[in-house]
Design an enzyme around this catalytic site. Structure first.
Site, short mmCIF file in Angstrom:
data_model
loop_
_atom_site.label_atom_id
_atom_site.label_comp_id
_atom_site.label_asym_id
_atom_site.label_seq_id
_atom_site.Cartn_x
_atom_site.Cartn_y
_atom_site.Cartn_z
N GLY A 1 0.84 -1.19 0.00
CA GLY A 1 0.00 0.00 0.00
C GLY A 1 0.87 1.24 0.00
N GLN B 1 3.08 9.98 0.85
CA GLN B 1 4.37 9.30 1.06
C GLN B 1 5.37 9.60 -0.05
OE1 GLN B 1 2.30 5.32 2.00
NE2 GLN B 1 4.23 5.16 3.09
N CYS C 1 5.55 0.03 7.36
CA CYS C 1 5.23 1.17 6.49
C CYS C 1 6.49 1.54 5.70
CB CYS C 1 4.79 2.35 7.36
SG CYS C 1 4.45 3.86 6.42
N LEU C 2 6.32 1.79 4.41
CA LEU C 2 7.47 2.14 3.58
C LEU C 2 8.13 3.45 4.04
CD1 LEU C 2 6.10 1.15 0.05
CD2 LEU C 2 7.80 -0.05 1.43
N HIS D 1 -4.73 1.80 7.27
CA HIS D 1 -3.36 2.33 7.40
C HIS D 1 -3.14 3.46 6.39
CE1 HIS D 1 1.15 1.68 7.89
NE2 HIS D 1 1.09 2.37 6.76
N GLU D 2 -3.53 3.23 5.14
CA GLU D 2 -3.29 4.25 4.10
C GLU D 2 -4.18 5.47 4.29
OE1 GLU D 2 -0.68 3.88 2.50
OE2 GLU D 2 -0.38 1.75 2.87
N HIS E 1 -2.66 7.89 6.60
CA HIS E 1 -1.65 8.75 5.96
C HIS E 1 -2.30 10.02 5.40
CE1 HIS E 1 2.15 6.61 5.98
NE2 HIS E 1 1.59 5.49 5.57
C1 Y12 Z 1 -0.79 -4.44 6.58
C2 Y12 Z 1 0.02 -3.59 7.30
C3 Y12 Z 1 0.43 -2.42 6.75
C4 Y12 Z 1 0.03 -2.05 5.49
C5 Y12 Z 1 0.46 -0.75 4.93
C6 Y12 Z 1 1.40 -0.87 3.78
N1 Y12 Z 1 2.70 -1.21 4.24
C7 Y12 Z 1 3.66 -1.67 3.40
O1 Y12 Z 1 3.42 -1.82 2.22
C8 Y12 Z 1 4.98 -1.94 4.01
C9 Y12 Z 1 5.97 -2.42 3.30
C10 Y12 Z 1 7.32 -2.64 3.79
C11 Y12 Z 1 8.25 -3.22 2.92
C12 Y12 Z 1 9.56 -3.41 3.33
O2 Y12 Z 1 10.51 -3.90 2.46
C13 Y12 Z 1 10.82 -5.23 2.43
O3 Y12 Z 1 10.24 -6.04 3.09
C14 Y12 Z 1 11.89 -5.61 1.46
C15 Y12 Z 1 9.95 -3.07 4.60
O4 Y12 Z 1 11.26 -3.42 4.94
C16 Y12 Z 1 12.17 -2.50 5.35
O5 Y12 Z 1 11.85 -1.41 5.66
C17 Y12 Z 1 13.58 -2.93 5.41
C18 Y12 Z 1 9.04 -2.49 5.46
C19 Y12 Z 1 7.73 -2.26 5.06
C20 Y12 Z 1 -0.77 -2.91 4.80
C21 Y12 Z 1 -1.19 -4.09 5.34
CO CO Z 2 2.41 3.61 5.65
#
Ligand code: Y12
Ligand code: CO
Length: 173
Positions: free
Chosen positions: A45, A50, A95-96, A137-138, A141
């Site tokens: 997401g 962001q 969260c990214l 979550h989004e 934001h």
């Molecule tokens: C459930 C919980 C949260 C959400 C919101 C959207 N969150 C994300 O898309 C998070 C992504 C994310 C990706 C990462 O990268 C890797 O895993 C390679 C990450 O890792 C690092 O920061 C190193 C952290 C978060 C939606 C549903």
């Molecule tokens: Co986020």
């Protein structure tokens, strides 16, 4: 459009996003630029704030059982409004914009969301499971709220300490 992901503690992440009024080429360019950024970062997401755009735009792509995120599953959400919420659930969120930190966050189990697509058509999403968590979550934001803002005082303290260390190591690398 050359966009990059803002990371905490960037103050722009606290800004409130404004309603999208024009469903034009610029909106489509924003959406088309957000999608590859989200996928390349392994995200499911991403909200426009962001990437520094203060508009009520978010995208979601919930992985399938095999972890794939086909383009057909992409959901583009403009001007979302929750019309129903019920139940409770807890999920370890990431969260990214807050790399390398994950914490249990309480959310509604089911939400119904009215929104518009990229052409301004009205849509309704009845979300459960990961989709429900992701849209909540989004949508936070869009109001300048990060998942870390929902932590208790002690968990937030722990986060700030760990994140400080992470930033220090990142600077050294
Ligand atoms: C459930 C919980 C949260 C959400 C919101 C959207 N969150 C994300 O898309 C998070 C992504 C994310 C990706 C990462 O990268 C890797 O895993 C390679 C990450 O890792 C690092 O920061 C190193 C952290 C978060 C939606 C549903
Ligand atoms: Co986020």
């Amino acid at each position: 459009m050359n966009l990059s992901i803002l990371e905490y503690p960037d103050k722009r992440l606290k800004e409130k996003s404004s309603k999208v009024e024009k469903f034009d080429k610029e909106l489509h360019e924003i959406l088309d630029s957000m999608y590859p950024i989200m996928l390349e970062s392994n995200g499911i997401g991403l909200a426009a704030i962001q990437v520094g755009i203060t508009k009520q735009i978010l995208i979601l792509n919930i992985p399938e059982e095999d972890g794939e995120q086909p383009y057909e599953n992409l959901i583009e959400v403009i001007n979302p409004v929750i019309t129903h919420k019920s139940g409770e659930t807890v999920y370890q969120e990431g969260c990214l914009s807050v790399p390398q930190f994950y914490e249990d966050i309480n959310r509604y189990e089911n939400v119904i969301v009215n929104y518009q697509d990229r052409d301004g058509n009205t849509k309704v999403m009845d979300a459960d499971g990961l989709l429900s968590i992701a849209i909540q979550h989004e949508m936070d934001h869009l109001n300048g709220i990060l998942f870390i803002d929902k932590l208790s005082y002690s968990r937030r303290k722990k986060f700030e300490k760990e994140y400080k260390k992470f930033l220090k190591e990142k600077k050294r690398a």
